[in-house]
Design a protein around this motif. Structure first.
Motif, mmCIF file in Angstrom:
data_model
loop_
_atom_site.group_PDB
_atom_site.id
_atom_site.type_symbol
_atom_site.label_atom_id
_atom_site.label_comp_id
_atom_site.label_asym_id
_atom_site.label_seq_id
_atom_site.Cartn_x
_atom_site.Cartn_y
_atom_site.Cartn_z
ATOM 1 N N VAL A 102 22.609 15.579 -22.205
ATOM 2 C CA VAL A 102 23.209 14.314 -21.804
ATOM 3 C C VAL A 102 24.402 14.564 -20.890
ATOM 4 O O VAL A 102 24.588 13.877 -19.875
ATOM 5 C CB VAL A 102 23.598 13.476 -23.037
ATOM 6 N N HIS A 103 25.202 15.561 -21.214
ATOM 7 C CA HIS A 103 26.331 15.920 -20.349
ATOM 8 C C HIS A 103 25.839 16.391 -18.978
ATOM 9 O O HIS A 103 26.377 15.978 -17.940
ATOM 10 C CB HIS A 103 27.177 17.003 -21.016
ATOM 11 N N ASP A 104 24.836 17.270 -18.973
ATOM 12 C CA ASP A 104 24.345 17.821 -17.701
ATOM 13 C C ASP A 104 23.715 16.741 -16.836
ATOM 14 O O ASP A 104 23.898 16.727 -15.610
ATOM 15 C CB ASP A 104 23.333 18.936 -17.967
ATOM 16 N N LEU A 105 22.963 15.852 -17.449
ATOM 17 C CA LEU A 105 22.321 14.768 -16.704
ATOM 18 C C LEU A 105 23.374 13.872 -16.064
ATOM 19 O O LEU A 105 23.270 13.503 -14.884
ATOM 20 C CB LEU A 105 21.430 13.955 -17.643
ATOM 21 N N ASP A 108 25.119 15.440 -13.111
ATOM 22 C CA ASP A 108 24.293 15.495 -11.901
ATOM 23 C C ASP A 108 24.519 14.278 -11.008
ATOM 24 O O ASP A 108 24.329 14.334 -9.795
ATOM 25 C CB ASP A 108 22.817 15.605 -12.296
ATOM 26 N N GLY A 109 24.910 13.158 -11.628
ATOM 27 C CA GLY A 109 25.337 11.995 -10.862
ATOM 28 C C GLY A 109 24.248 11.044 -10.421
ATOM 29 O O GLY A 109 24.541 10.010 -9.807
ATOM 30 N N GLN A 168 14.629 16.909 -14.756
ATOM 31 C CA GLN A 168 15.981 16.538 -14.342
ATOM 32 C C GLN A 168 16.976 17.648 -14.656
ATOM 33 O O GLN A 168 17.872 17.935 -13.867
ATOM 34 C CB GLN A 168 16.414 15.251 -15.035
ATOM 35 N N VAL A 169 16.831 18.240 -15.835
ATOM 36 C CA VAL A 169 17.674 19.373 -16.235
ATOM 37 C C VAL A 169 16.732 20.499 -16.648
ATOM 38 O O VAL A 169 16.264 20.542 -17.779
ATOM 39 C CB VAL A 169 18.625 19.000 -17.388
ATOM 40 N N PRO A 170 16.407 21.387 -15.728
ATOM 41 C CA PRO A 170 15.461 22.462 -16.066
ATOM 42 C C PRO A 170 16.013 23.382 -17.145
ATOM 43 O O PRO A 170 17.224 23.632 -17.219
ATOM 44 C CB PRO A 170 15.310 23.218 -14.735
ATOM 45 N N ASP A 171 15.110 23.857 -17.987
ATOM 46 C CA ASP A 171 15.447 24.850 -19.002
ATOM 47 C C ASP A 171 14.906 26.186 -18.520
ATOM 48 O O ASP A 171 13.704 26.316 -18.268
ATOM 49 C CB ASP A 171 14.811 24.464 -20.346
ATOM 50 N N ASP A 240 18.163 3.227 -4.396
ATOM 51 C CA ASP A 240 18.591 2.855 -3.043
ATOM 52 C C ASP A 240 19.268 4.005 -2.288
ATOM 53 O O ASP A 240 18.962 4.228 -1.103
ATOM 54 C CB ASP A 240 19.503 1.634 -3.092
ATOM 55 N N PRO A 241 20.196 4.748 -2.907
ATOM 56 C CA PRO A 241 20.837 5.839 -2.156
ATOM 57 C C PRO A 241 19.850 6.923 -1.712
ATOM 58 O O PRO A 241 20.039 7.544 -0.651
ATOM 59 C CB PRO A 241 21.867 6.399 -3.144
#
Length: 261
Positions: A102-105, A108-109, A168-171, A240-241
């Protein structure tokens, strides 16, 4: 080897009104994709379909979490790193990895953590391709003597896997979460790679973002088919971004009626 289709997650749970996570507009998107395949079979040289595929005890499903009273979060509940640190939501499995995820995700922004309805469960009807698309794929295979390629994503339960190319967060210890270089190489064989599917706000957007970030060789080949994708209701702003960045990188955007003109 000129034209490839990359069709993201055109599955029952996203594309049928009875699906667990129906995307409004997706039925019409699938119909347009199927029409393209039927009308232009001889011009389509390769088709890759992706299949979002999850377990019940997935980090983005309710049963993975509870609060101090044992209650599970409702679908569409956001879970922030601050929530986890404060103990408002507690992971029931792989607690240390889940908290770090959750922190890493969040760091990532691009996406914060979010609880979804249980969807695309492995082996379920919801995980299957929408029938309209499947019938068109079968006809294309008969005309071209080629098989479509199906790629699953999302089975690793400790990370979202929105984009097709990596989690999203590779292991580092889980190969299926790493960058899918073989898929990139496969698509590099074609002059044009037409991107479409569901949902525009999430899995299509993130697949596009991963191409921009990790597969620059595909950027000049890429064509986003704008009327063959729809947003998760109320969450279109998340993508959108990414689409703005793609336009700045000169990615082509076309409607389905114009792609083979």
């Amino acid at each position: 080897m000129k034209n490839a289709f990359l069709i993201i997650d055109a599955q029952f749970d996203f594309c049928h009104p009875d699906g667990a996570l129906f995307v409004p507009g997706a039925e019409q998107d699938v119909a347009r994709i199927a029409t393209l395949i039927r009308q232009h079979a001889q011009q389509i040289d390769h088709i890759v379909v992706t299949l979002d595929t999850h377990r019940i005890l997935d980090i983005a499903h309710s049963l993975f979490w509870h609060d101090t009273s044992g209650n599970h979060p409702e679908p569409f509940t956001p879970i922030s790193a601050a929530d986890v640190d404060a103990g408002r939501w507690i992971p029931r499995f792989s607690a240390e990895k889940a908290r770090q995820y959750v922190h890493d995700l969040e760091a990532d922004g691009q996406f914060s953590h979010f609880i979804w309805p249980e969807h695309c469960l492995i082996g379920s009807r919801g995980a299957a391709l929408h029938d309209t698309l499947l019938e068109a794929l079968k006809e294309w295979s008969g005309v071209r003597n080629l098989d479509y390629v199906a790629i699953q994503k999302g089975l690793y339960p400790l990370s979202e896997h929105f984009g097709i190319f990596r989690a999203q967060v590779p292991d580092p210890d889980v190969p299926e979460t790493q960058l899918n270089t073989s898929l990139i190489s496969d698509l590099e064989r074609f002059e044009n790679v037409f991107l479409m599917g569901e949902a525009k706000s999430h899995c299509v957007a993130n697949s596009l973002k991963q191409i921009l970030d990790f597969a620059p060789s595909l950027v000049p080949r890429l064509v986003v088919v704008t009327d063959c994708m729809s947003d998760v209701a109320g969450l279109g702003h998340l993508g959108d971004p990414i689409y703005a960045e793609a336009r700045n990188r000169k990615v082509r955007f076309v409607e389905s009626s114009a792609i083979f003109r």
